[in-house]
Design a protein around this motif. Structure first.
Motif, PDB file in Angstrom:
ATOM      1  N   MET A 684       0.825  -1.226   0.000  1.00  0.00           N
ATOM      2  CA  MET A 684       0.000   0.000   0.000  1.00  0.00           C
ATOM      3  C   MET A 684       0.850   1.262   0.000  1.00  0.00           C
ATOM      4  SD  MET A 684      -3.444  -0.053   0.146  1.00  0.00           S
ATOM      5  CE  MET A 684      -3.983   1.219   1.289  1.00  0.00           C
ATOM      6  N   THR A 685       0.362   2.260  -0.707  1.00  0.00           N
ATOM      7  CA  THR A 685       0.915   3.611  -0.557  1.00  0.00           C
ATOM      8  C   THR A 685       0.428   4.181   0.770  1.00  0.00           C
ATOM      9  OG1 THR A 685      -0.970   4.494  -1.759  1.00  0.00           O
ATOM     10  CG2 THR A 685       1.014   4.018  -3.037  1.00  0.00           C
ATOM     11  N   VAL A 686       1.080   5.237   1.221  1.00  0.00           N
ATOM     12  CA  VAL A 686       0.748   5.826   2.521  1.00  0.00           C
ATOM     13  C   VAL A 686      -0.368   6.848   2.347  1.00  0.00           C
ATOM     14  CG1 VAL A 686       1.614   7.149   4.477  1.00  0.00           C
ATOM     15  CG2 VAL A 686       3.086   5.463   3.355  1.00  0.00           C
ATOM     16  N   ASN A 687      -1.360   6.790   3.209  1.00  0.00           N
ATOM     17  CA  ASN A 687      -2.417   7.795   3.245  1.00  0.00           C
ATOM     18  C   ASN A 687      -2.131   8.779   4.375  1.00  0.00           C
ATOM     19  OD1 ASN A 687      -4.526   7.100   1.210  1.00  0.00           O
ATOM     20  ND2 ASN A 687      -4.484   5.131   2.301  1.00  0.00           N
ATOM     21  N   TYR A 688      -2.247  10.058   4.057  1.00  0.00           N
ATOM     22  CA  TYR A 688      -2.028  11.120   5.040  1.00  0.00           C
ATOM     23  C   TYR A 688      -3.372  11.769   5.364  1.00  0.00           C
ATOM     24  CZ  TYR A 688       3.019  10.872   4.290  1.00  0.00           C
ATOM     25  OH  TYR A 688       4.322  10.456   4.232  1.00  0.00           O
ATOM     26  N   ILE A 689      -3.587  12.022   6.637  1.00  0.00           N
ATOM     27  CA  ILE A 689      -4.779  12.720   7.071  1.00  0.00           C
ATOM     28  C   ILE A 689      -4.388  14.151   7.431  1.00  0.00           C
ATOM     29  CG2 ILE A 689      -4.543  11.758   9.412  1.00  0.00           C
ATOM     30  CD1 ILE A 689      -7.569  11.876   9.659  1.00  0.00           C
ATOM     31  N   LYS A 690      -4.965  15.115   6.723  1.00  0.00           N
ATOM     32  CA  LYS A 690      -4.600  16.522   6.888  1.00  0.00           C
ATOM     33  C   LYS A 690      -5.724  17.262   7.604  1.00  0.00           C
ATOM     34  CE  LYS A 690      -1.657  16.702   2.774  1.00  0.00           C
ATOM     35  NZ  LYS A 690      -1.361  17.417   1.500  1.00  0.00           N
ATOM     36  N   PRO A 691      -5.500  17.655   8.853  1.00  0.00           N
ATOM     37  CA  PRO A 691      -6.545  18.376   9.588  1.00  0.00           C
ATOM     38  C   PRO A 691      -6.842  19.739   8.960  1.00  0.00           C
ATOM     39  CG  PRO A 691      -4.790  17.604  11.055  1.00  0.00           C
ATOM     40  CD  PRO A 691      -4.297  17.456   9.659  1.00  0.00           C
ATOM     41  N   LYS A 692      -7.974  20.292   9.331  1.00  0.00           N
ATOM     42  CA  LYS A 692      -8.362  21.641   8.937  1.00  0.00           C
ATOM     43  C   LYS A 692      -8.876  22.383  10.159  1.00  0.00           C
ATOM     44  CE  LYS A 692      -9.771  20.127   4.303  1.00  0.00           C
ATOM     45  NZ  LYS A 692     -10.892  19.991   3.334  1.00  0.00           N
ATOM     46  N   GLY A 693      -8.848  23.708  10.083  1.00  0.00           N
ATOM     47  CA  GLY A 693      -9.421  24.529  11.141  1.00  0.00           C
ATOM     48  C   GLY A 693      -8.559  24.730  12.362  1.00  0.00           C
TER      49      GLY A 693
END
Length: 738
Positions: A684-693
């Motif tokens: 798998m490629t890496v998934n990044y979670i990018k917060p907002k606010g």
């Protein structure tokens, strides 16, 4: 002279009338909405967008348009045509050949209406709509503009209602039709809101679906011609949500202009986006016109439901947040509007119809062990109700099945420290029931024809007051039998055979039916102010802002599969707050899809809602019960943030390998990040979670790992999710500013 009314909102004027220019300007904290009464008395739409000042009638253009009619008063001026001008409330029969907001059949059989400005008033506070749900606001929070239009030939009046809530960036619209003439007319079509945009290249975003797979996201270019959604089913329906967005072609989650319309109504509706011959775009929302022909005798009034409008140039996330805040704080009411809801377990997937009082008591014992607050006894506790075929409508307790009285069962469960709730379906009846045998004329049924069945049930005629009154009395007798703290109000079929024995005017039945439902619910909430009511119609078949006025939460879908729910809740999030989304942890394999998902994944997904359980707790191991207790404790810790925080979509589950979302506290100090893996592949490629606010200059700490992050960098680079150890793995990260 310029007439000005002040209202709270960072010094902005909420409603301004300029008598010299004949303009009405509605201001919120970030937006301006402007219209103008022109030289012939027509009310033209000038602008809706970012805050602006001055008269914007310079946007209007006048050309000789072939085959576009001209008002008689225009004389030889062929450059003036309502077929090309932007209007606030376009009528059928005055030279505009686009979709109309009002179609009237006059006493002589003609279809013609020509509404011109007559007067207006500006008052403090938000208007209300008798018999209908509506956004509410105090004199400090809102202001109302009423513009009276009149058709001089018939005496028919249209009172256009505008509510302005500056701090929410919300404007509401509705219309009241008053027959001030001398002859009866019929309203054949009425749309509560119309928005005419002279330029721009737009997409229309809508939410389609079916039972157990509601509110799928769809975004397409507005075509030449008309794009229309709606419901002919008598309810807002599983098939289309009464909510639409018009978005600039380049608008994203975080940037770009977009407009929303949200219908505060639970019956048949129509939503339309039309690009005309001159590339102008008209967006409208209102009542479904099929099977609708509402009579208005001299002196009578017809009130259309309300549409909530909002605009932003900051993208779809911000637009959704406007809707969330408005519905959560100015549509939902009562004790549970702001309160954290009890964690409940429902008996349906635990036992279906096959239960006794002992089954419910055992479920309550298991609930106590798991840290759950409430047990709900679902369908099957009344009449001769052991399946879909009989008993519906006979609202008396089957004491033989329960092994005693309902009062005793409730007391026994309360003595365990567990709250008690119950399921009802007041709008429906089985033919095999005492109620139907006594009152066969109380159902919607066409004389001389066999009715259309659905789930082996017929629809009670809630357009008739005597039917509503009788059912209300029966349900109150049930609720008065003990400490019932929750009601699940279900409605398990669409309306067909639309004929009422109570009126000769069949074109009014579907609308009056919805008014009957609202009347029942209004009386119920008044009589039992501490009762939590959860709406349901086979899950999401009546998931709309109108029901949220009476039921602060609605069962989002009968599909409890966590992976499908990620998509269903994603679509729901565009128009509705998390606090209104009924979401439960169910069994694995799932009863609807057969899919197997980890308990933690089901928990994280259900936490994007009111949270509860839909499974047989008695079939769980001791270790699984311990895990549920940990989950309920965790939910209570995060519940205030989930329910009242700002919601952000962080991925598109229709395109991405993960579904991700976040809750951010109002002061931006607390953040709960959530992600569910939807696709797993080799290497798998890496998934990044990018917060907002987040605050860009703040430092946030992961309260589990102790890792610290810079707010700006975290939003730009994101957090890499660990490689999935199993299919459909979920992640939850809680951050606090340090």
């Amino acid at each position: 002279m310029t007439e000005i009314r002040m209202i709270k909102g960072e010094g902005h004027m909420a409603i301004i009338y300029d008598d010299r220019k004949k303009t009405f300007t509605l201001n919120t904290e970030s937006t301006t909405y402007q219209m103008q009464v022109d030289r012939y008395g027509f009310l033209l739409h000038l602008y809706y967008g970012k805050l602006a000042e001055g008269c914007m009638d310079y946007v209007l253009t006048y050309y000789d348009r072939g085959f576009s009619g001209n008002p008689y008063e225009a004389g030889k001026d062929r450059t003036y045509s309502l077929d090309a001008l932007p209007q606030e409330f376009p009528c059928r029969g005055n030279g505009d050949f686009r979709a109309a907001a009002l179609t009237v059949r006059n006493a002589d059989g003609t279809y013609c209406c020509d509404m011109r400005y007559r007067s207006h008033v500006i008052v403090k506070g938000k208007y209300d709509l008798p018999g209908l749900p509506a956004v509410y606001g105090t004199e400090q929070e809102a202001q109302t503009l009423e513009i009276t239009m009149e058709d001089s030939a018939s005496g028919l009046q249209a009172v256009l209602l505008y509510g302005v809530l500056p701090e929410l960036d919300i404007i509401t619209r509705s219309v009241r039709i008053v027959n001030a003439g001398e002859k009866k007319v019929y309203i054949e079509n009425i749309q509560s809101a119309c928005l005419d945009l002279l330029s721009g290249n737009y997409d229309v975003i809508s939410f389609y679906g079916r039972h157990a797979m509601e509110r799928n996201f769809q975004r397409i270019p507005v075509p030449h011609g008309s794009f229309r959604i709606g419901s002919r089913r008598g309810t807002s329906s599983h098939q289309y949500s009464p909510f639409m967005i018009l978005a600039d072609k380049n608008a994203t989650e975080d940037a770009g202009s977009c407009y929303a319309m949200n219908f505060v109504y639970s019956g048949g509706f129509s939503g339309e986006a039309e690009k005309d011959q001159f590339n102008q775009t008209r967006m409208m929302m209102g009542l479904q016109d099929e099977l609708f022909s509402y009579p208005a005798a001299p002196g009578e009034t017809f009130q259309a439901p309300e549409v909530i409008l909002s605009y932003t140039d900051k993208g779809l996330n911000r637009l959704s947040q406007h809707m969330h805040r408005c519905i959560r704080t100015h549509v939902c009411r009562g004790k549970y509007r702001d309160a954290v809801r009890p964690v409940l377990v429902n008996s349906w997937e635990a036992a279906y119809f096959d239960f006794t009082g002992e089954t419910i008591r055992k479920l309550a014992e298991d609930a106590k062990e798991c840290g759950i607050d409430m047990v709900v006894m679902d369908d099957g506790w009344f009449g001769s109700r052991d399946g879909d075929f009989s008993g519906l409508g006979d609202w008396h307790v089957n004491e033989e099945k329960l092994g005693g009285t309902l009062r005793d069962l409730i007391r026994q469960i309360n003595d365990m420290g567990i709250k008690f709730g119950i399921w009802i379906e007041p709008e429906m009846v089985n033919e095999d029931s005492d109620l139907y045998r006594a009152h066969p004329d109380w159902v919607l049924s066409v004389p001389g024809r066999k009715p259309v069945r659905a789930r082996y049930q017929l629809v009670l005629d809630f357009s008739r007051k005597e039917v509503v009154d009788a059912l209300f009395e029966q349900i109150c007798k049930i609720l008065d039998q003990g400490n019932i703290e929750y009601v699940k109000w279900d409605m398990n079929r669409s309306l067909s055979d639309v004929y009422s024995a109570g009126t000769e005017e069949q074109g009014r039945v579907l609308y009056d039916y919805v008014l009957g439902v609202y009347d029942f619910l209004e009386r119920l909430t008044a009589r039992y102010p501490d009762l939590l009511i959860e709406g349901c119609s086979g899950g999401g078949g009546r998931f709309d802002a109108g029901m949220m006025y009476y039921t602060p939460q609605i069962w989002c879908s009968d599909n409890t599969d966590a992976v499908d729910r990620v998509k269903i809740q994603y679509g729901s999030s565009f128009g509705y707050p998390v606090s209104a989304v009924g979401a439960h942890v169910s069994a694995s394999p799932n009863h609807q899809t057969g899919r197997r998902t980890p308990m933690y994944t089901r928990t994280v997904t259900a936490m994007a809602g009111t949270f509860g359980y839909e499974l047989n707790l008695g079939a769980l191991s001791g270790e699984e019960k311990k895990e549920i207790r940990q989950q309920t404790d965790l939910y209570r810790k995060y519940a205030p943030l989930i329910q009242n925080g700002t919601y952000y979509r962080l991925s598109n589950p229709y395109e991405d390998e993960i579904g991700a979302w976040a809750f951010v506290s109002e002061d931006r100090r607390k953040v709960l990040l959530n992600a569910v893996t939807l696709d797993v592949h080799g290497n798998m490629t890496v998934n990044y979670i990018k917060p907002k606010g987040l605050k860009e200059d703040a430092v946030y700490e992961d309260m589990s790992s102790g890792q610290r992050y810079c707010g700006a960098a975290l939003m730009e680079a994101g957090i890499p999710l660990p490689a999935a150890a199993c299919e459909y793995e979920a992640y939850q990260i809680y951050l606090e500013e340090v």
